[in-house]
Design a protein around this motif. Sequence first.
Motif, PDB file in Angstrom:
ATOM      1  N   PHE A 169       0.567  -1.217   0.007  1.00  0.00           N
ATOM      2  CA  PHE A 169      -0.076   0.011   0.012  1.00  0.00           C
ATOM      3  C   PHE A 169       0.897   1.343  -0.027  1.00  0.00           C
ATOM      4  CE2 PHE A 169       0.868  -0.163   4.600  1.00  0.00           C
ATOM      5  CZ  PHE A 169       1.018   1.298   4.808  1.00  0.00           C
ATOM      6  N   VAL A 170       0.416   2.221  -0.641  1.00  0.00           N
ATOM      7  CA  VAL A 170       0.710   3.807  -0.428  1.00  0.00           C
ATOM      8  C   VAL A 170      -0.596   4.483   0.106  1.00  0.00           C
ATOM      9  CG1 VAL A 170       1.548   5.689  -1.776  1.00  0.00           C
ATOM     10  CG2 VAL A 170       2.380   3.562  -2.190  1.00  0.00           C
ATOM     11  N   ALA A 171      -0.058   5.236   1.262  1.00  0.00           N
ATOM     12  CA  ALA A 171      -0.860   6.248   1.755  1.00  0.00           C
ATOM     13  C   ALA A 171      -0.519   7.500   1.581  1.00  0.00           C
ATOM     14  CB  ALA A 171      -1.018   6.029   3.465  1.00  0.00           C
ATOM     15  N   LEU A 172      -1.308   8.380   0.521  1.00  0.00           N
ATOM     16  CA  LEU A 172      -0.889   9.759   0.162  1.00  0.00           C
ATOM     17  C   LEU A 172      -1.482  10.595   1.218  1.00  0.00           C
ATOM     18  CD1 LEU A 172      -1.185   9.188  -3.473  1.00  0.00           C
ATOM     19  CD2 LEU A 172       1.137   9.201  -2.162  1.00  0.00           C
ATOM     20  N   ARG A 173      -0.713  11.462   1.927  1.00  0.00           N
ATOM     21  CA  ARG A 173      -1.356  12.518   2.848  1.00  0.00           C
ATOM     22  C   ARG A 173      -1.280  13.610   2.145  1.00  0.00           C
ATOM     23  NH1 ARG A 173       2.433  10.769   8.037  1.00  0.00           N
ATOM     24  NH2 ARG A 173       1.268   8.647   8.708  1.00  0.00           N
ATOM     25  N   TYR A 174      -2.537  14.034   1.514  1.00  0.00           N
ATOM     26  CA  TYR A 174      -2.523  15.346   0.800  1.00  0.00           C
ATOM     27  C   TYR A 174      -2.688  16.543   1.730  1.00  0.00           C
ATOM     28  CZ  TYR A 174      -5.554  11.953  -2.230  1.00  0.00           C
ATOM     29  OH  TYR A 174      -5.917  10.740  -2.887  1.00  0.00           O
ATOM     30  N   PHE A 175      -2.109  17.575   1.163  1.00  0.00           N
ATOM     31  CA  PHE A 175      -2.594  18.792   1.922  1.00  0.00           C
ATOM     32  C   PHE A 175      -3.810  19.624   1.180  1.00  0.00           C
ATOM     33  CE2 PHE A 175       0.806  19.555   5.417  1.00  0.00           C
ATOM     34  CZ  PHE A 175       1.325  18.279   5.216  1.00  0.00           C
ATOM     35  N   ASN A 176      -3.748  20.695   0.842  1.00  0.00           N
ATOM     36  CA  ASN A 176      -5.015  21.247   0.208  1.00  0.00           C
ATOM     37  C   ASN A 176      -5.118  21.035  -1.233  1.00  0.00           C
ATOM     38  OD1 ASN A 176      -4.625  22.453   3.005  1.00  0.00           O
ATOM     39  ND2 ASN A 176      -6.661  23.236   2.386  1.00  0.00           N
ATOM     40  N   ALA A 177      -5.876  20.033  -1.649  1.00  0.00           N
ATOM     41  CA  ALA A 177      -6.073  20.070  -3.033  1.00  0.00           C
ATOM     42  C   ALA A 177      -7.026  21.242  -3.762  1.00  0.00           C
ATOM     43  CB  ALA A 177      -7.209  18.377  -3.347  1.00  0.00           C
ATOM     44  N   ALA A 178      -6.567  21.605  -4.853  1.00  0.00           N
ATOM     45  CA  ALA A 178      -7.290  22.873  -5.409  1.00  0.00           C
ATOM     46  C   ALA A 178      -6.942  22.752  -6.918  1.00  0.00           C
ATOM     47  CB  ALA A 178      -6.729  23.978  -4.692  1.00  0.00           C
ATOM     48  N   GLY A 179      -7.571  23.611  -7.580  1.00  0.00           N
ATOM     49  CA  GLY A 179      -7.526  23.758  -8.867  1.00  0.00           C
ATOM     50  C   GLY A 179      -8.587  22.815  -9.980  1.00  0.00           C
ATOM     51  N   ALA A 180      -8.358  22.630 -11.118  1.00  0.00           N
ATOM     52  CA  ALA A 180      -9.368  22.108 -11.947  1.00  0.00           C
ATOM     53  C   ALA A 180      -8.725  21.592 -13.022  1.00  0.00           C
ATOM     54  CB  ALA A 180     -10.386  22.455 -11.906  1.00  0.00           C
ATOM     55  N   ASP A 181      -8.937  20.651 -13.828  1.00  0.00           N
ATOM     56  CA  ASP A 181      -8.426  20.192 -15.127  1.00  0.00           C
ATOM     57  C   ASP A 181      -9.879  20.826 -15.971  1.00  0.00           C
ATOM     58  OD1 ASP A 181      -8.295  19.217 -17.748  1.00  0.00           O
ATOM     59  OD2 ASP A 181      -8.085  17.245 -17.142  1.00  0.00           O
TER      60      ASP A 181
END
Length: 345
Positions: A169-181
């Motif tokens: 497993f990989v746990a990804l600790r995101y900070f603040n996701a933002a923006g868009a495609d």
Amino acid sequence: MELDMHKPTVLVTGGAGYIGSNTAWLLANKGYQVVILDNMRYGQHFYPSWARVILADFADQTILDQLFTHYNVQAVMHFAGLIEVGRSGKDPSTFYQENVAKIFNLLNKMREYQIDKFIFSSSAAVYGTPKRIPITEEDPCNPVNTYGNTKYTVEKILQDYSHAYGLKFVALRYFNAAGADIENMLGERHEPETHAIPLLLEAADKGEPFYIFGDDYGTPDGTCIRDYLHVKDLAVAHYKALKYLDIHKTGIFNLGTGIGVSVKELVATVKRITGLSVEIVVQGRRDGDPDRLVADATKANQILGWIPEYSYIETIVADAWGFYQKKDISMHCDSDQHCQQRSTF
Ligand SMILES: NC(=O)c1ccc[n+]([C@@H]2O[C@H](COP(=O)([O-])OP(=O)(O)OC[C@H]3O[C@@H](n4cnc5c(N)ncnc54)[C@H](O)[C@@H]3O)[C@@H](O)[C@H]2O)c1
């Protein structure tokens, strides 16, 4: 989309959501067959031509049996879950049920079918109030809200499953996701929306006030500082994590830029990009909001070879604004046929 039984497939739970859809799109473009399992809890209508979408709960055992029996699922990326930090403290039962208890159905089905790669959406919320900035993966985890507790509990479960059953497993600790495609119109559609940038854009657009929770923090302008990461960079990190699991067994990585942006700086950026004014109303602090949350993502840079490309605050806000302006007309339903597909195989 017709599925090929033999093609390497990634199951993306929560793939009709914000980060999951961006990641699913990238995986499809990298040549994976993508199956999205999502209950569309916001009432979304997400049936793109490039993925097979199953409208169901990610813990539905019958659906998982069908999926894992018939398709060559090599990995699961798990985005599904509840995300509203404020609500988590008021309704811990639901949060533990959705974010923790249900995961056993998924992990145990993976064991049964010998699918051993799992990538988990963790969060900076696992750190609670950090003792130092930037935060590294070695820093202590002391979540200060139920949401953070659920994320940290799942990380512990993954570690135990790895030791006992060989789960990679990989746990990804995101900070603040933002923006868009904006090209593919994949962006934030949370309901209720609790994230600063879409709330700010809405306030600017509708001429409504934007509430700042506390301007007496120990930061240069008194408002909280956060680390905003473009969702397209987040998607790339998932792809790199998938490749990492070809060789490695486990990994925990911070995903952020290392650059902090205050709420007042965000407001100024939104005004600049939109050309609109924003009325600010300062309210009292919220419980458990630390002064600063900024990632040290050196580990992801060095080990995953992941370097954010789009995560400049101007780009993030410009893309979020582009998405905001068109989001009501984009349905994500590439044809009637795709729209008619429901949770059947
Ligand atoms: N957005 C952020 O800034 C951020 C930061 C840190 C961590 N995260 C985590 O990343 C993940 C994705 O976040 P997001 O912002 O894309 O959220 P999102 O709400 O846009 O996406 C989550 C998706 O999961 C689906 N879902 C929820 N419960 C489900 C269930 N029981 N069965 C099937 N589908 C279900 C929802 O319908 C939704 O489409 C979440 O786990 C969140 O906790 C997000």
